[in-house]
Scaffold this motif. Structure first.
Motif, PDB file in Angstrom:
ATOM      1  N   HIS A 227       0.821  -1.212   0.000  1.00 45.13           N
ATOM      2  CA  HIS A 227       0.000   0.000   0.000  1.00 45.13           C
ATOM      3  C   HIS A 227       0.854   1.260   0.000  1.00 45.13           C
ATOM      4  N   VAL A 231       1.360   4.174  -2.988  1.00 40.06           N
ATOM      5  CA  VAL A 231       1.038   5.586  -2.784  1.00 40.06           C
ATOM      6  C   VAL A 231       2.267   6.456  -3.004  1.00 40.06           C
ATOM      7  N   MET A 300      -5.275   8.168   0.227  1.00 39.84           N
ATOM      8  CA  MET A 300      -5.593   7.679  -1.113  1.00 39.84           C
ATOM      9  C   MET A 300      -6.044   8.824  -2.024  1.00 39.84           C
ATOM     10  N   THR A 307     -11.583   8.811  -2.450  1.00 41.71           N
ATOM     11  CA  THR A 307     -12.142   7.768  -1.574  1.00 41.71           C
ATOM     12  C   THR A 307     -13.050   8.419  -0.543  1.00 41.71           C
ATOM     13  N   LEU A 334      -8.439  -0.957  -1.348  1.00 45.01           N
ATOM     14  CA  LEU A 334      -8.136   0.333  -1.977  1.00 45.01           C
ATOM     15  C   LEU A 334      -6.822   0.281  -2.744  1.00 45.01           C
ATOM     16  N   THR A 335      -5.848  -0.454  -2.228  1.00 47.91           N
ATOM     17  CA  THR A 335      -4.584  -0.581  -2.943  1.00 47.91           C
ATOM     18  C   THR A 335      -4.784  -1.284  -4.280  1.00 47.91           C
ATOM     19  N   PHE A 338      -6.392   1.158  -6.574  1.00 50.71           N
ATOM     20  CA  PHE A 338      -5.428   2.166  -6.994  1.00 50.71           C
ATOM     21  C   PHE A 338      -4.499   1.628  -8.087  1.00 50.71           C
TER      22      PHE A 338
END
Length: 421
Positions: A227, A231, A300, A307, A334-335, A338
């Motif tokens: 993650h 980012v 994020m 998000t 979410l990762t 993304f």
């Protein structure tokens, strides 16, 4: 005439002499005990057959030195028949007992009383110590019948009861002693077997615990590293792209990158700190939970994934381990969004908390052309399934009918988290 008081250096000379004499006696006793201890150690090193041969040798020596010349051949032969089988009593206890009992019956028929009859008691003890309860009872009954016959033939007139009671007591004592030895041996063997089994179970539990902890650490490191690196890469690319057109945005992106890196280091220290006794990082930084989902959403958003987080119900009663599971599930979902959707794809996180369950639902509206292949070979989706299964949940991950992707599960709080989150 008064007696002079003793000087301080020579007070109570009589007591001193008695004490010195006691020390001398103790020293002589210790010196005398040394040969006994040496003989005992030497005897323990000898094979058992040597000790079993000692009694037959003594019985033969006794009959040779004390027997009458006219009866010596018969006495020696009967003594040998009674005593020599005892040499093999440990190898074949019942066979040796039968041979000794047969020799004793022949002795009774020939009307020759011998001290070697003690071999019957030794054979009885051995049979009781190495056979079952039925064998001990049969052997004891045979010897008791022999004792009765011996008293009927060789007891003096009017003195039958006393020798018969004495011989019966010896028979019972030999049988009981053998049974006790067999019971003690079986009990010790059971204890050794149980100890070995417990040791094996402890080794298995230790190996399972090590494997479980290794899986937990691998899962944590995957979530943290994947993650935060994703980012950081996105923020760095944005900073490089904006460094000439908008230096302020580039600076903000680099600051976000630095903040994300520090957060990753903190998470790693916290996850590994629980393995070290007295690690301060584990106490200074609590485990992330549902409250930190807003911070995760802001992170994020800064990386280019809009998000929104929606939490329904109170989460104050939810254990910290369950909240960590929720956080890691949302973070991994979410990762994946993304990494596998175009920039600017919105994501929605819905958390519904109740008294017994926590429902996690993460959706997005972007296309996912490569996700199916990634989930087949990667560790993200399998790791989320393991986390969900720890709380009795079943993870559902797949495309939505109108486009987008959904990750959903429901955690059961009363399952207790059998597997570490």
């Amino acid at each position: 005439m008064t007696e002079a008081a003793p000087e301080p250096g020579n007070a109570h000379p009589a007591r001193t002499a008695v004490r010195l004499a006691g020390y001398a006696d103790l020293a002589s006793s210790l010196r005398a005990a040394r040969p006994v201890r040496a003989a005992r150690r030497w005897g323990l090193r000898l094979p058992p057959v040597v000790g079993d041969s000692l009694l037959p040798a003594l019985l033969l020596l006794n009959v040779v030195t004390t027997g009458a010349p006219g009866e010596l051949p018969v006495a020696v032969a009967l003594t040998a028949a009674l005593a020599l089988p005892l040499v093999w009593r440990r190898r074949a206890p019942l066979t040796v007992f039968g041979a000794v009992a047969a020799a004793a019956f022949v002795q009774w028929l020939t009307d020759v009383p011998l001290p070697a009859d003690v071999a019957l008691l030794v054979a009885l003890y051995t049979a009781a110590a190495h056979s079952g309860r039925r064998g001990a009872l049969v052997a004891g009954a045979i010897v008791e019948v022999g004792a009765l016959l011996a008293c009927l033939r060789w007891a003096t007139e009017g003195a039958f009861l006393t020798p018969f009671v004495a011989m019966t007591a010896m028979v019972v004592a030999a049988a009981v002693l053998g049974v006790n030895v067999r019971t003690t041996r079986a009990y010790l063997a059971a204890l050794e077997e149980r100890a070995a089994r417990l040791e094996q179970q402890q080794d298995q539990q230790a190996r399972l615990a090590v494997a479980e902890e290794r899986t937990r650490i691998t899962r944590e490191m995957h979530d943290i590293v994947t993650h935060n690196l994703s980012v950081m890469v996105a923020l760095t690319d944005a900073a490089v792209y904006a460094q000439h057109r908008s230096p302020d945005k580039a600076t903000t992106a680099m600051l976000r990158t630095s903040e994300t890196g520090r957060q990753a280091l903190t998470d790693m220290h916290r996850s590994l700190g629980v393995l070290r006794t007295g690690e301060p990082d584990a106490e200074r930084h609590p485990l992330p939970g549902i409250t930190q989902l807003e911070t995760l959403a802001d992170q994020m958003c800064a990386a280019g994934l809009p998000t929104r987080v929606e939490v329904q119900g109170s989460h104050t009663h939810i254990p910290a381990s369950a909240q960590l599971t929720v956080y890691r599930l949302v973070q991994e979902a979410l990762t994946n969004t993304f990494k596998h959707t175009p920039a600017g794809t919105p994501a929605m996180v819905r958390i519904r908390c109740s008294a017994d369950t926590v429902t996690v639902d993460v959706t997005d509206s972007g296309p996912r052309p490569t996700l199916r292949g990634a989930t087949a070979s990667g560790h993200g989706i399998p790791g989320m399934r393991e986390r969900s299964a720890a709380y009795g949940g079943t993870l559902e991950a797949g495309p939505l009918p109108g486009g987008g992707w959904r990750v959903s599960t429901r955690l059961l709080l009363d399952s207790g988290g059998a597997v570490s989150a």
